[in-house]
Scaffold this active site. Structure first.
Site, PDB file in Angstrom:
ATOM      1  N   ASP A  69      46.219  47.294  44.626  1.00 42.21           N
ATOM      2  CA  ASP A  69      46.662  45.773  45.269  1.00 42.21           C
ATOM      3  C   ASP A  69      46.817  45.869  46.719  1.00 42.21           C
ATOM      4  O   ASP A  69      47.486  46.671  47.225  1.00 42.21           O
ATOM      5  CB  ASP A  69      48.073  45.343  44.496  1.00 42.21           C
ATOM      6  CG  ASP A  69      48.232  44.082  45.029  1.00 42.21           C
ATOM      7  OD1 ASP A  69      47.949  43.506  46.294  1.00 42.21           O
ATOM      8  OD2 ASP A  69      49.208  43.457  44.391  1.00 42.21           O
ATOM      9  N   SER A  75      33.914  36.015  57.568  1.00 41.72           N
ATOM     10  CA  SER A  75      33.491  34.724  57.313  1.00 41.72           C
ATOM     11  C   SER A  75      32.936  33.914  58.522  1.00 41.72           C
ATOM     12  O   SER A  75      33.250  34.136  59.506  1.00 41.72           O
ATOM     13  CB  SER A  75      34.626  33.958  56.572  1.00 41.72           C
ATOM     14  OG  SER A  75      34.335  32.555  56.344  1.00 41.72           O
ATOM     15  N   TYR A  89      43.605  30.656  56.049  1.00 38.83           N
ATOM     16  CA  TYR A  89      42.455  31.411  55.745  1.00 38.83           C
ATOM     17  C   TYR A  89      41.458  31.704  57.115  1.00 38.83           C
ATOM     18  O   TYR A  89      41.192  32.749  57.437  1.00 38.83           O
ATOM     19  CB  TYR A  89      41.438  30.608  54.789  1.00 38.83           C
ATOM     20  CG  TYR A  89      40.261  31.439  54.391  1.00 38.83           C
ATOM     21  CD1 TYR A  89      40.255  32.521  53.649  1.00 38.83           C
ATOM     22  CD2 TYR A  89      39.021  31.213  54.845  1.00 38.83           C
ATOM     23  CE1 TYR A  89      39.237  33.216  53.246  1.00 38.83           C
ATOM     24  CE2 TYR A  89      38.040  31.876  54.580  1.00 38.83           C
ATOM     25  CZ  TYR A  89      38.033  32.889  53.487  1.00 38.83           C
ATOM     26  OH  TYR A  89      36.907  33.723  53.240  1.00 38.83           O
ATOM     27  N   LYS A 133      40.627  35.155  59.140  1.00 36.41           N
ATOM     28  CA  LYS A 133      39.338  35.762  59.391  1.00 36.41           C
ATOM     29  C   LYS A 133      39.029  35.806  60.934  1.00 36.41           C
ATOM     30  O   LYS A 133      38.307  36.672  61.283  1.00 36.41           O
ATOM     31  CB  LYS A 133      38.311  34.805  58.509  1.00 36.41           C
ATOM     32  CG  LYS A 133      38.452  34.835  57.094  1.00 36.41           C
ATOM     33  CD  LYS A 133      38.067  36.125  56.572  1.00 36.41           C
ATOM     34  CE  LYS A 133      37.826  36.306  55.363  1.00 36.41           C
ATOM     35  NZ  LYS A 133      37.747  37.758  54.591  1.00 36.41           N
TER      36      LYS A 133
HETATM   37  P1  NAP Z   1      36.036  36.308  44.594  1.00 36.97           P
HETATM   38  O1  NAP Z   1      34.914  36.540  43.385  1.00 36.97           O
HETATM   39  O2  NAP Z   1      37.257  35.604  44.107  1.00 36.97           O
HETATM   40  O3  NAP Z   1      36.554  37.899  44.737  1.00 36.97           O
HETATM   41  C1  NAP Z   1      37.639  38.391  45.561  1.00 36.97           C
HETATM   42  C2  NAP Z   1      37.980  39.608  45.213  1.00 36.97           C
HETATM   43  O4  NAP Z   1      39.258  40.097  46.059  1.00 36.97           O
HETATM   44  C3  NAP Z   1      38.411  40.029  43.637  1.00 36.97           C
HETATM   45  O5  NAP Z   1      37.591  41.110  43.373  1.00 36.97           O
HETATM   46  C4  NAP Z   1      39.853  40.240  43.636  1.00 36.97           C
HETATM   47  O6  NAP Z   1      40.220  41.177  42.760  1.00 36.97           O
HETATM   48  C5  NAP Z   1      40.085  40.788  45.171  1.00 36.97           C
HETATM   49  N1  NAP Z   1      41.450  40.732  45.797  1.00 36.97           N
HETATM   50  C6  NAP Z   1      42.056  39.558  46.180  1.00 36.97           C
HETATM   51  N2  NAP Z   1      43.299  39.930  46.190  1.00 36.97           N
HETATM   52  C7  NAP Z   1      43.381  41.323  46.219  1.00 36.97           C
HETATM   53  C8  NAP Z   1      44.325  42.008  46.003  1.00 36.97           C
HETATM   54  N3  NAP Z   1      45.767  41.786  46.596  1.00 36.97           N
HETATM   55  N4  NAP Z   1      44.393  43.358  45.980  1.00 36.97           N
HETATM   56  C9  NAP Z   1      42.965  43.831  45.686  1.00 36.97           C
HETATM   57  N5  NAP Z   1      42.011  43.133  45.361  1.00 36.97           N
HETATM   58  C10 NAP Z   1      42.193  41.679  45.642  1.00 36.97           C
HETATM   59  O7  NAP Z   1      35.675  35.981  45.934  1.00 36.97           O
HETATM   60  P2  NAP Z   1      34.348  36.432  46.967  1.00 36.97           P
HETATM   61  O8  NAP Z   1      33.854  35.423  47.546  1.00 36.97           O
HETATM   62  O9  NAP Z   1      33.584  37.388  46.419  1.00 36.97           O
HETATM   63  O10 NAP Z   1      35.314  36.974  48.224  1.00 36.97           O
HETATM   64  C11 NAP Z   1      34.975  38.284  48.626  1.00 36.97           C
HETATM   65  C12 NAP Z   1      35.257  38.276  50.297  1.00 36.97           C
HETATM   66  O11 NAP Z   1      34.145  37.510  50.909  1.00 36.97           O
HETATM   67  C13 NAP Z   1      36.448  37.843  50.745  1.00 36.97           C
HETATM   68  O12 NAP Z   1      37.135  38.497  51.781  1.00 36.97           O
HETATM   69  C14 NAP Z   1      36.158  36.551  51.251  1.00 36.97           C
HETATM   70  O13 NAP Z   1      37.194  35.890  52.239  1.00 36.97           O
HETATM   71  C15 NAP Z   1      34.953  36.764  51.785  1.00 36.97           C
HETATM   72  N6  NAP Z   1      33.983  35.334  51.930  1.00 36.97           N
HETATM   73  C16 NAP Z   1      33.587  34.497  50.919  1.00 36.97           C
HETATM   74  C17 NAP Z   1      33.005  33.512  50.960  1.00 36.97           C
HETATM   75  C18 NAP Z   1      32.687  32.561  49.827  1.00 36.97           C
HETATM   76  O14 NAP Z   1      32.001  31.612  50.133  1.00 36.97           O
HETATM   77  N7  NAP Z   1      32.640  32.891  48.577  1.00 36.97           N
HETATM   78  C19 NAP Z   1      32.593  33.174  52.319  1.00 36.97           C
HETATM   79  C20 NAP Z   1      32.660  34.061  53.374  1.00 36.97           C
HETATM   80  C21 NAP Z   1      33.614  34.989  53.132  1.00 36.97           C
HETATM   81  P3  NAP Z   1      41.557  41.249  41.855  1.00 36.97           P
HETATM   82  O15 NAP Z   1      41.830  39.683  41.670  1.00 36.97           O
HETATM   83  O16 NAP Z   1      40.888  41.763  40.668  1.00 36.97           O
HETATM   84  O17 NAP Z   1      42.446  42.036  42.499  1.00 36.97           O
END
Ligand code: NAP
Length: 246
Positions: free
Chosen positions: A64, A146, A161, A165
């Protein structure tokens, strides 16, 4: 990517979305990959899609990133079991778009976002840099930032958020300067995606028909920045879906 074959990459947030896609691509590129998440069973399950020899190079560890003791313990374990960290992909992140910044009673949400997206990223980076320095390794740290880390999009309940970022944007440059001042050749890169079709994106946003990227599109960007020659540091890579409004 040849210089990374057999080297150790740690990917945080490896249980879904961008992190899971990144794990698969780094394994394909020949790296030993440690996938961290709270839902470690989902990282284990990624092995089901990999051939036997590739499967052996994926290590799933429960961590975590909002808890310092988890981070310190996990990086120690990686050092003991695999020698240390050569590449860190700081991908774990939360959106929690359930309340506005100024809504009453939202303290827990604010703390969770900052503890995960900012402090978690900094503490993982610190442990990785220490590991690289101990072994005199020129490594690479990649922050999944992001587009919201550069400009606040007009999206409701975006909460803290975007601020978290924006912090990643500042941390990227601070780390670059600190490493440079120490004479280190370790690289730091911020990758800033627009909307990506993952669990993090709110259903409202998906239903509104906004253009989206696939998680693999961001993993491709990670492989690109890692594959640049030692003299090249991609400082910032912005990847938007065609037609994005913000
Ligand atoms: P996602 O599918 O919800 O994945 C988020 C990941 O973060 C999951 O594997 C989750 O794992 C992990 N996580 C969350 N809290 C955690 C904690 N306390 N400890 C360890 N792991 C944790 O979303 P995603 O879009 O792939 O996000 C990945 C990154 O991309 C993030 O930093 C997000 O801000 C960034 N991002 C996403 C977008 C978008 O549109 N999707 C756009 C720009 C940037 P567990 O819950 O299993 O721990």
């Amino acid at each position: 990517m040849d210089r990374w074959v057999g080297k150790v990459a740690v990917v945080t947030g490896a249980s879904s979305g961008i992190g899971a896609a990144t794990v698969k691509q780094l394994i394909k590129a020949g790296m030993v990959v440690v996938g961290l998440a709270r839902r470690v069973e989902r990282v284990e399950a990624l092995k089901d899609d990999l051939p036997g020899d590739e499967r052996k190079r994926l290590h799933a560890m429960k961590c975590d990133v909002s808890k310092e003791e988890d981070i310190v313990g996990t990086f120690k374990l990686i050092e003991e079991q695999l020698g240390g960290v050569d590449v860190l992909v700081n991908n774990a992140g939360v959106g929690l778009g359930v309340a506005n910044l100024i809504d009453a009673g939202n303290t827990e949400t604010l703390r969770t976002v900052i503890d995960t997206n900012v402090l978690g990223l900094v503490l993982c980076s610190r442990e990785a840099v220490q590991s690289m320095k101990r072994r005199s390794v020129d490594g690479h740290i990649i922050h999944i930032n992001s587009v919201a880390g550069h400009r606040v999009p007009p999206i409701p309940r975006f909460n803290i958020y975007a601020a978290s970022k924006f912090a990643v944007t500042a941390i990227t440059e601070t780390m670059r300067q600190e490493l440079r001042n120490e004479g280190s050749k370790t690289k730091v890169t911020s990758i800033s995606p627009g909307a990506v079709k993952t669990d993090l994106l709110s259903q409202d946003l998906i239903d509104s028909g906004v253009p989206t990227l696939e998680p693999e599109d961001i993993a491709d960007g990670i492989v690109y920045v890692l594959g640049t020659p030692p003299r090249v540091q991609v400082h910032e890579l912005t990847i938007k879906p065609v037609g994005e409004a913000f």
